[in-house]
Design a protein around this motif. Structure first.
Motif, mmCIF file in Angstrom:
data_model
loop_
_atom_site.group_PDB
_atom_site.id
_atom_site.type_symbol
_atom_site.label_atom_id
_atom_site.label_comp_id
_atom_site.label_asym_id
_atom_site.label_seq_id
_atom_site.Cartn_x
_atom_site.Cartn_y
_atom_site.Cartn_z
ATOM 1 N N THR A 111 0.832 -1.191 0.000
ATOM 2 C CA THR A 111 0.000 0.000 0.000
ATOM 3 C C THR A 111 0.868 1.243 0.000
ATOM 4 O OG1 THR A 111 -1.725 -1.150 1.236
ATOM 5 C CG2 THR A 111 -1.775 1.241 1.262
ATOM 6 N N ASP A 112 0.572 2.153 -0.896
ATOM 7 C CA ASP A 112 1.125 3.494 -0.874
ATOM 8 C C ASP A 112 -0.022 4.423 -0.517
ATOM 9 O OD1 ASP A 112 2.268 5.936 -1.257
ATOM 10 O OD2 ASP A 112 2.620 5.712 -3.407
ATOM 11 N N ALA B 285 -5.074 1.653 -12.642
ATOM 12 C CA ALA B 285 -3.846 0.840 -12.559
ATOM 13 C C ALA B 285 -2.880 1.177 -13.691
ATOM 14 C CB ALA B 285 -4.218 -0.647 -12.588
ATOM 15 N N TYR C 34 -8.250 10.986 -2.738
ATOM 16 C CA TYR C 34 -6.851 10.907 -3.099
ATOM 17 C C TYR C 34 -6.215 12.228 -3.488
ATOM 18 C CZ TYR C 34 -6.688 5.917 -2.735
ATOM 19 O OH TYR C 34 -6.708 4.655 -2.241
ATOM 20 N N LEU D 43 0.047 7.527 -0.377
ATOM 21 C CA LEU D 43 0.126 8.727 -1.216
ATOM 22 C C LEU D 43 0.282 10.021 -0.437
ATOM 23 C CD1 LEU D 43 -2.628 7.692 -3.769
ATOM 24 C CD2 LEU D 43 -0.154 7.497 -4.047
ATOM 25 N N HIS E 76 3.012 -2.355 -7.994
ATOM 26 C CA HIS E 76 2.536 -1.011 -7.645
ATOM 27 C C HIS E 76 1.276 -0.657 -8.426
ATOM 28 C CE1 HIS E 76 2.406 3.153 -6.545
ATOM 29 N NE2 HIS E 76 2.515 3.532 -7.806
ATOM 30 N N GLU E 77 1.220 -1.011 -9.683
ATOM 31 C CA GLU E 77 0.016 -0.738 -10.475
ATOM 32 C C GLU E 77 -1.176 -1.521 -9.936
ATOM 33 O OE1 GLU E 77 1.964 0.265 -14.856
ATOM 34 O OE2 GLU E 77 1.658 -1.817 -14.255
ATOM 35 N N THR F 260 -2.305 0.316 -6.893
ATOM 36 C CA THR F 260 -2.994 1.565 -7.217
ATOM 37 C C THR F 260 -4.443 1.294 -7.589
ATOM 38 O OG1 THR F 260 -0.904 2.490 -8.008
ATOM 39 C CG2 THR F 260 -2.907 3.631 -8.655
ATOM 40 N N ARG G 69 4.517 6.998 -8.922
ATOM 41 C CA ARG G 69 3.140 7.437 -8.733
ATOM 42 C C ARG G 69 2.536 7.982 -10.021
ATOM 43 N NH1 ARG G 69 3.507 10.509 -2.809
ATOM 44 N NH2 ARG G 69 3.423 8.611 -1.541
ATOM 45 N N HIS H 84 -6.499 0.512 -4.506
ATOM 46 C CA HIS H 84 -6.852 1.653 -3.662
ATOM 47 C C HIS H 84 -8.315 2.063 -3.871
ATOM 48 C CE1 HIS H 84 -3.388 2.772 -1.402
ATOM 49 N NE2 HIS H 84 -2.612 2.982 -2.440
ATOM 50 N N GLY I 79 -2.120 5.479 -13.392
ATOM 51 C CA GLY I 79 -1.753 6.071 -12.115
ATOM 52 C C GLY I 79 -2.727 7.153 -11.701
ATOM 53 N N LEU I 80 -2.292 7.960 -10.739
ATOM 54 C CA LEU I 80 -3.158 8.947 -10.112
ATOM 55 C C LEU I 80 -2.946 10.360 -10.639
ATOM 56 C CD1 LEU I 80 -2.816 7.670 -6.493
ATOM 57 C CD2 LEU I 80 -4.649 7.206 -8.103
#
Length: 510
Positions: free
Chosen positions: A2-3, A505, A414, A5, A352-353, A356, A295, A359, A508-509
């Motif tokens: 978990t990130d 994914a 977010y 952010l 990581h994807e 994401t 990110r 999340h 990203g954000l």
């Protein structure tokens, strides 16, 4: 994995040695000069070779102008919480809002008891810290009516005057390792501050899970809890072990701790000025760059020499289906919903994807849990356990009620925590997805329409609560309003996940 952010922060963890007080202060001043965000000091009031930490913090605050200050961590058993609250607020006002407060329940109880306070068991110390946090927060709530009232087992405060309020919202961080303390953090604190050199493999992940579960049960977004970490190591020419190697090795390891364990604040435990310079001038900028790239959706980042190579797998995150049968008809035109673009079946995703995309489901699960709480509140109103006014107060504090749905539930959760130099809140995830894949435009438009409708349904629940007390069959109307909210919200969350998990994914954000 978990990130959370949060924006990245880097600090120093200094020994308040009273044998060389000028050297201790010089290291704090150096921390500001080399660009660290935070200076922290150990707090062991029973240790005669140490300066008093609160006096030292005050002195350093007067000698600096930008760096933030915190104990690491403050020994609460030896500091009455009502006095501590006023001390922290006062220093925050005097320093221009540069104080944070890391708290500990006490560890070295022989030394603590020798200072004249009652010895507490581990379980009692957790209860005492929880009570202390409540006292501190009430003291800071200067605008509330009435005096501070905490009728605890270890702390009894009956009518103390409130105030002063600090200059800014002081972060309350807690140093902890055990499950009871971790649950306290999830319920009541703003941050978790363990030390890497005391952790075993898997402790961060396990701790995060306990905190997240406790936060969700308390009706909080787990992302509200910052994850901090005291670190220590050696700078050397070749990578030999964890945090033992060149600056790029450190940077890669700390980056992985951010992306996989959610750590966003790294505090170097060192009284060596050369180590502090390397940490601030080489490691910190490299971590910011690597995390920023990850990110933003970069396909890979440099890995620590001891890490497992980056792997890619099929997307494993799945949308949660809306339940059936339903208690009502929704206000949504589900048949008119546009479909999201079909993803590339051969596309593979990094861990990581995958995280994401997950999340989005995690945030929605929090909203689903709050919906269950709302239904429980209505049942309590129906049985006379609580009044309508109390129920409205509980609901108003929920994320469901506070969320600005017109901005998007996911965006609102977010965008506020993504690094400020990457985006502002009004440039959230929806504009980001539109830019990267214009085919998502109709989906985003539909989601924004539904966010407005959900807001209207929430207003209807509130109106039903207001009229409940004056209408003979008000409970029937109230149940209909909540059933409508449940069916509308759960349908919307499911659609949003079906449409956006894969694009989030992939892109990203922002």
């Amino acid at each position: 994995m978990t990130d959370y952010l949060h924006d990245l922060q880097f600090g120093s963890f200094l020994t308040p040695d009273n044998r060389r007080p000028d050297d201790t202060v010089a290291l704090a001043l150096l921390s500001e000069q080399i660009g660290l965000d935070l200076v922290t000091f150990q707090d062991h009031p029973y240790q005669p070779s140490f300066l008093d930490t609160w006096t030292l913090l005050s002195y350093v605050a007067a000698r600096t102008s930008t760096v933030r200050l915190s104990p690491n961590v403050l020994n609460v058993p030896l500091r009455p919480p009502a006095v501590l609250a006023r001390s922290a607020a006062s220093l925050d006002l005097l320093s221009g809002g540069r104080v944070d407060l890391a708290l500990g329940a006490g560890a070295f109880w022989d030394a603590i008891a020798a200072m004249g306070v009652p010895r507490l068991s581990p379980g009692e110390s957790v209860v005492a810290l929880a009570e202390a946090i409540e006292v501190i927060r009430q003291i800071w709530d200067a605008d509330a009516r009435g005096g501070v009232r905490v009728d605890g087992i270890h702390h009894q405060v009956q009518g103390a005057k409130r105030g002063p309020a600090p200059s800014h919202d002081i972060g309350l961080w807690v140093g902890a390792l055990k499950p009871r303390m971790l649950r306290l953090i999830g319920r009541s604190a703003d941050g978790w501050l363990p030390s890497l050199f005391y952790l075993q493999p898997g402790d961060l992940a396990r701790g995060n899970a306990v905190i997240d579960e406790a936060a969700t049960e308390a009706g909080r977004d787990p992302g509200q809890v910052r994850r901090l970490l005291n670190v220590a190591g050696t700078f050397s020419g070749t990578a030999r072990a964890q945090l033992d190697g060149p600056p790029e090795h450190w940077a890669a390891e700390l980056t992985q701790l951010t992306l996989t364990e959610g750590v966003s604040t790294f505090i170097l435990a060192s009284d060596d000025s050369r180590q502090l310079r390397v940490f601030a001038e080489e490691v910190a900028p490299a971590v910011r760059e690597l995390v920023g790239a990850a990110r933003a959706g970069a396909v890979s980042t440099p890995r620590p020499a001891t890490a497992v190579p980056l792997t890619r797998t099929a997307l494993a995150v799945r949308a949660t289906p809306a339940p059936a049968p339903r208690g009502s008809e929704t206000v949504l035109d589900e048949a008119a919903r546009p479909d999201a673009p079909t993803p590339d079946p051969d596309r593979r995703y990094t861990p990581h994807e995958q995280a994401t995309g997950q999340h989005l489901v995690d945030i929605h699960d929090h909203l689903r849990a709050e919906l269950e709480q709302l239904n429980d509140l209505i049942e309590q109103v129906a049985t006379g356990m609580i009044g309508a006014a109390a129920a409205r107060s509980h609901i108003s504090a929920m994320t469901l009620r506070q969320n600005k749905w017109v901005l998007g539930g996911y965006c609102e959760s977010y965008c506020r925590v993504v690094t400020t130099h990457h985006m502002l809140e009004d440039q959230g995830i929806f504009p980001h997805l539109r830019r990267h894949d214009p085919r998502l435009g109709p989906v985003v438009d539909q989601l924004q329409v539904e966010h407005e409708l959900i807001h209207e349904v929430l207003e209807e629940v509130d109106r039903a609560l207001v009229t409940f007390v004056s209408v003979e069959d008000g409970m029937a109307d109230l149940r209909r309003a909540v059933d409508l909210l449940s069916d509308t919200l759960l349908s919307h969350l499911s659609y949003e996940e079906q449409a956006l998990i894969e694009p989030i994914a992939r892109f990203g954000l922002g």
